[in-house]
Each structure stands twice: as C-alpha cells, then as structure tokens.
Enzyme design. Sequence first.
Site, PDB file in Angstrom:
ATOM      1  N   HIS A   1     -51.294  48.715  50.361  1.00 15.44           N
ATOM      2  CA  HIS A   1     -52.139  48.697  49.564  1.00 15.44           C
ATOM      3  C   HIS A   1     -53.016  46.989  50.108  1.00 15.44           C
ATOM      4  CE1 HIS A   1     -54.885  47.049  45.532  1.00 15.44           C
ATOM      5  NE2 HIS A   1     -53.392  45.950  45.665  1.00 15.44           N
TER       6      HIS A   1
ATOM      7  N   HIS B   1     -53.375  39.407  48.558  1.00 17.97           N
ATOM      8  CA  HIS B   1     -53.477  38.939  47.033  1.00 17.97           C
ATOM      9  C   HIS B   1     -52.433  38.449  46.135  1.00 17.97           C
ATOM     10  CE1 HIS B   1     -54.760  43.293  47.185  1.00 17.97           C
ATOM     11  NE2 HIS B   1     -54.121  43.152  45.876  1.00 17.97           N
TER      12      HIS B   1
ATOM     13  N   GLU C   1     -48.908  36.784  42.012  1.00 19.28           N
ATOM     14  CA  GLU C   1     -48.539  37.632  40.801  1.00 19.28           C
ATOM     15  C   GLU C   1     -47.299  39.138  40.830  1.00 19.28           C
ATOM     16  OE1 GLU C   1     -49.726  37.467  38.587  1.00 19.28           O
ATOM     17  OE2 GLU C   1     -50.152  40.121  37.729  1.00 19.28           O
ATOM     18  N   ASP C   2     -46.868  38.741  42.112  1.00 20.28           N
ATOM     19  CA  ASP C   2     -45.806  40.010  42.257  1.00 20.28           C
ATOM     20  C   ASP C   2     -44.504  40.118  42.470  1.00 20.28           C
ATOM     21  OD1 ASP C   2     -47.498  41.800  40.737  1.00 20.28           O
ATOM     22  OD2 ASP C   2     -47.836  43.161  42.447  1.00 20.28           O
TER      23      ASP C   2
ATOM     24  N   ASP D   1     -60.075  44.610  45.816  1.00 17.51           N
ATOM     25  CA  ASP D   1     -59.103  45.471  45.479  1.00 17.51           C
ATOM     26  C   ASP D   1     -58.724  46.568  44.056  1.00 17.51           C
ATOM     27  OD1 ASP D   1     -56.118  45.221  44.028  1.00 17.51           O
ATOM     28  OD2 ASP D   1     -56.300  43.858  42.887  1.00 17.51           O
TER      29      ASP D   1
ATOM     30  N   ASP E   1     -84.006  67.836  40.353  1.00 17.34           N
ATOM     31  CA  ASP E   1     -84.789  68.487  40.524  1.00 17.34           C
ATOM     32  C   ASP E   1     -86.200  67.522  40.864  1.00 17.34           C
ATOM     33  OD1 ASP E   1     -85.811  70.864  41.014  1.00 17.34           O
ATOM     34  OD2 ASP E   1     -86.918  71.738  39.215  1.00 17.34           O
TER      35      ASP E   1
HETATM   36 MN    MN Z   1     -53.767  44.663  43.730  1.00 16.87          MN
END
Ligand code: MN
Length: 704
Positions: free
Chosen positions: A48, A72, A76-77, A139, A259
């Site tokens: 990712h 990034h 956070e993770d 992201d 159109d």
């Molecule tokens: Mn991410």
Amino acid sequence: MPSIDTFAANISRYLGPEQVNLVRRAYYYAEQAHDGQRRRSGEHYVTHPLAVANILAEMHMDPQSLMAAMLHDVIEDTGIPKEAIVAQFGETVADLVDGVSKLTQMDFQSKAEAQAENFQKMAMAMARDLRVILVKLADRLHNMRTLDAMPHEKRRRIARETLEIYAPIANRLGMHNTFTELEDLGFRAMHPMRSKIIGHKVRQTRGNSRDLVAKIQEALTARLIREQLPCNIEGRQKHLYSIYRKMRGKRRSFKEIMDVYAFRIVVDTVDMCYRVLGAVHNLFKPIPGRFKDYIAIPKSNGYQSLHTVLFGLQGVPIEIQIRTHEMEEMASHGIAAHWLYKAGEETVSRNTHERARRWIKGVLELQQRAGNSLEFIENVKIDLFPDEVYVFTPKGRIMELPKGSTAVDFAYAVHTDVGNRCLGCRLNRRMASLDEPLQSGQTVEIITAPGAHPSPAWLDFVVTGKARTNIRHWLKQMECSEAVEFGKRLLDKALKDVSSRLDHIPAEQITLLLAEYQLADVDTLLRDIGLGHRTAYLVARRLIKANDETSLYQDSPLAISGTEGLVVNYARCCNPIPGDSIVGRLSAGKGMVIHLDSCRNITEPHAHAGADECIPLAWARDVVGEFSVSLRVELEHQRGLIAVLASAVTDADANVEKISMDERDGRTSAVLLAISVRDRVHLARVIKQLRVIKGVQHVTRVRA
Ligand code: MN
C-alpha cells in the site's frame, strides 16, 4: 503493482542515485515496521505505501514526499513514535508523516454532516505543509482503488468522505486527474447501480457516435494543418460522476448531456491558442454566449483555457477547449505540478510552502491581470494559509475562529451567556487553561456555572472583538452596579456619623443637591461616591446642611465583607488580609483601595493625599474570599525543597500563586512564596506548617 526495484528504476528517471537510495531506505523501514500486517486483500501491507509513493512519483513529486508516502501509516499503525522517524529520516519527513497521521485520525464521519466545506478547510488548516495534503490524497486514491476488499458499510463511509472532503480538496488545488478519479471511484462505491448504468450508456453512445466523432476530428485537423497550426487534438470524455451530477442538479436528460462532442486542442504558445480559436470559428459557426476566455481570466484554482461551443455537422454541438502544454499540465495536476522535481534544484523542499506560494503567486498575477483577484484570494489563499482555526463544539458543529483564539473567544462565539458564565474548558476531553490557543480539529467544551463571571484578566488573551466587547461591557456594568451599592454604604455611614439616614432626608433636599451637582439621579450620585469621584462626608454635610464641624470618623468604621467587587481593591504593596487593621483610600475613578493601616503608602505623608481621602475600615465578621499574601522563607538549600514547601501550603488548605528564589548565598536560600488564604488565622496555620519543615529557619510575612 510494481516491486520496489521497478519503482526505484522509475524514479531514477528524475531523481539522483542518492535520493533514490533515501526513498528505498524509507521503503525498507516501512516494510519492517509493517512486518506481519496484511491488507484486507491479503497482500503484504507494504504494497500500500509503495503504491501511494508510486502515485506521487507519477506526478514527479520530490523525494521527501515519496519518503513520507512510504512511511505514512507507520506512526498510525505500528506504534513507532515520531521521534524514531526524526532520527532516521529527519524532521521534515517526520512532520509530513505526522501530519498525514493526524488527518487520518480525524473522524469526519462521526461529526454532524452538511458541513463538508468546513471540513475541507479544517483539513487544510491542519496541514501546515501542503505536501501533507498531497500525500493524503494519494493515500486516499489508492484506498479508493482497492475499496472492493472492504466490507459494505466501511466502503460507503470511506466513499462518502471521499466525495465530500477529499475530491473537493483535490479540485480546489486544481488537481483535475485526482479529482475526477476520486469522484468516479466514490460514485461507484456509493451508487454501484447508477454508476454501472451510466457507464454502460456512455460506452453505448460513444460506440454509436464513433463515426461522427472521427469525421469532426478529421475536419478540425485538416483545417488546422491548412492554417499551419501544429497541434494535438483529442476527443474528450466527461467523467461519470459529473454526468450524474448534471442529471441530478440541472435535471437534464442523459441525452442532452451526452449529445455533445468534446475535443481538446493543445498547442505550444498562448498566441497559438487564439489563432486556433479563430480557425475553428471559421470552420464551424460558434454558438453565441458560449465562448469563455479562461486564459485572460483564469478560474479560481488557476485553471486556464479557451472554451467555445460550435454548431457541428448535422447541428450537433461541439465543445472545444484550447490551451498550451503548460496549461494542460496545470489543469491535470494543479498545485502538484509545482512540486515537479527538477534535478539540481536543491532548495526544493527546504522551504515547505515555497512551491505553494509560487503557485499562488502565479495564479494571483494571472487574476490581477484580469482585474479579478478577489475571488481567488477568497477561494485559495485563505485555504492554503488559513488565518482561522476550525474547532468542533461537543455536538460536532464546526466553529471558525481567528488564529490565536482561546476557549473564551469560543465561548462568546457560541453565545454571550456562555462566555459570561464560563469557568473552565476541556480541549479534546482534557482540562485545559482558558488562555490556551485553540488548534484546528480540537473539540472544545466550555464548563459554565451560574455564579461564574468574566475576569478582567481575560482581556489579556482574547482575540475576537465579540469576546472583548462583551467582557468590557460586563465589567463596566458590574463596576457600575457595585459602585452604586458601595457608594450607598459610604454615604449611609457618613450620614450615620452625623446622626442621620438617607431615608430621613426630604426628597426636595436631594433634588436640590442633584441639580446643584448637575446629576440625573440618585444612583449617579451614589456611583460617583462609590468610585471616589465625590467624598461621602461632603455630600452628607450638604444634605443635612450641617454647619458644625462634626467629626466624621468617631463611630464604628465601615465593614468590608469581601463582596464589594470591583470598586474595592486590595493594595499590592501591603496585601491586607482579614484580621489586619486596615484603612481605605478613595481615589477618583478607581474606587477604594484597602491598605494595612501601617502601610508606608498611608503613614508617609504624600503631597496629594489629604486626610479626608482615608477612611477607617474594619472587616465584617463573615468575610468572603481568598486574599493574597507574600511570605519569605529562609531555609538551608537542599534539593526538592520547593516541592516540599508547596505541598505544605497545600496541606494547610491554601493555594500557591507564585514561588520565586529571592537570593542564595552558600548554604541558605530565601524563597518568596505568594499564596492566598482566607484570613490571619488561616495564615498562621500555613506559617506553622512551614516552620516544622526540616531546614526551614525563618518564615516572615512580607509587607511593603
Ligand atoms: Mn494509508
């Protein structure tokens, strides 16, 4: 998805080997940090961040943005602290990563809806470095591309957030490609059936009109070659969501919208744009009123192009956009185009906003040339360098306040009553001091109490006019009513000393006096006395027409109860507390100041301090409040003593206001303690507590 090696090969086309290595290092760091984590699709998590970096690399973003993209999700993770990233990759990259994490943590969905625009502004305000937004957009783009792996509910939540917050931000920044892709992916996730039907019909229509499109394109090409105008002509397609939006918003049928045959002509110079325009107007008749010159007057996000609509073959309308390659680049990538990395430009990312400023400056110049800078400043500049902070009310409403605003400004912005009864505040559920400047994204909760009231000290830190005006107004009003009250007590006292009372004085006598003083009413007279503009003794004598020199100060002194408010102040030179012998001095406009009767400012004769300005006072039996007093503590110097002193004061139920070291010679120190107590008895208890501390030699009260 490319491997890291393919990716590195790609970026080495515009980055030097050292920079490629830095980006690689960030990748390996992320790979290790996310080790064991997998995406919902089953892939290793690190695919990712690599994909996010790849999106930015396609825009030729600078190495720091690419590193931040790799990292990034690390804070956070994986629980790796920001400091670790600083140590490995430096402050700037760490700040970018931290900024992206903060945006990720913002739960836009849990708050009230229908505030999308404010959310967009808040997101911008939170990102001090615009590259934070660009990484976040990349992201989000990758997450949207891989949204199918998510469970239904989550998919809709993310899609809505994308349509309401992130796609419009991309649009504001002129990033057309990102904008349209985010919108179409969001549309597909929110309304899978509608998106499918429109997509199908678009393909069908295109198939049917392929011949006609080819014919028009041939005619255009032939004409431009004949006129010797080399250019690039492409058929242009509207993205699905914009078709859907037009059908809904403008209530037009699919046929009406589709159109239309749209082409884009890209040329080398601005001059060529206008010549191409002339040539196509010559070929097909233009529809009146549909020509727009966005080169002379660019759109607010910097978009430049010529737009025109022609009557084509068989009367079908042909939309034409004409622009230069630079304009095309700007139209696709917007602000990101200004981060395009060019070798040898070492200063690129050192100044975080430099690129954005350049973009803004460029657009601003274009707008000014067009005499239309106002709209641009409204739309873009404020968003990129906001002078506002955006905070949430506890119910999720967004409030916009000027930068530097505090909880008190917030309280007054909510309602004057909330401001006037404000006692304390919580910022993101933690107790905070009222003078702390608010940060974008915080939730602000005001604690109020019925008896609470504004403090003059607030005037030192509020920034909004509304708060300032209301605090001043309240103080003025309070001062006024307190002054009337206090003036009445002073006058009563003076009358009592000459054996009279205010309600024994005939009304005409009072009217006469008011006329003589040119005052509107009795309250004004009392206020003047309370504020020290008039002496109660003289007024009393006037009222009873006493000619004899009755002494004013023979009886019981005026009692001070601590509730007099703003018209009674306690002198800072001697800090009187209940139990002390005191006198009051009236000074014009300021009300009364209470001193110790032994205070040097009272005993030493001043040229202007006449005897009639001083009033003997006593303390009421039930004095209310806390009173400041200063202590000087001499003690043997040893570590941790300050803390011991402070806790002794607290143990005696008093408050420490300030501690400062007075002097230090060798083994002994002197500490100045400013504390607040209820009265002398209370003070004695505090002093006793201090004296028993080991090492304390003397405790004395400081008087001027
Ligand atoms: Mn991410």
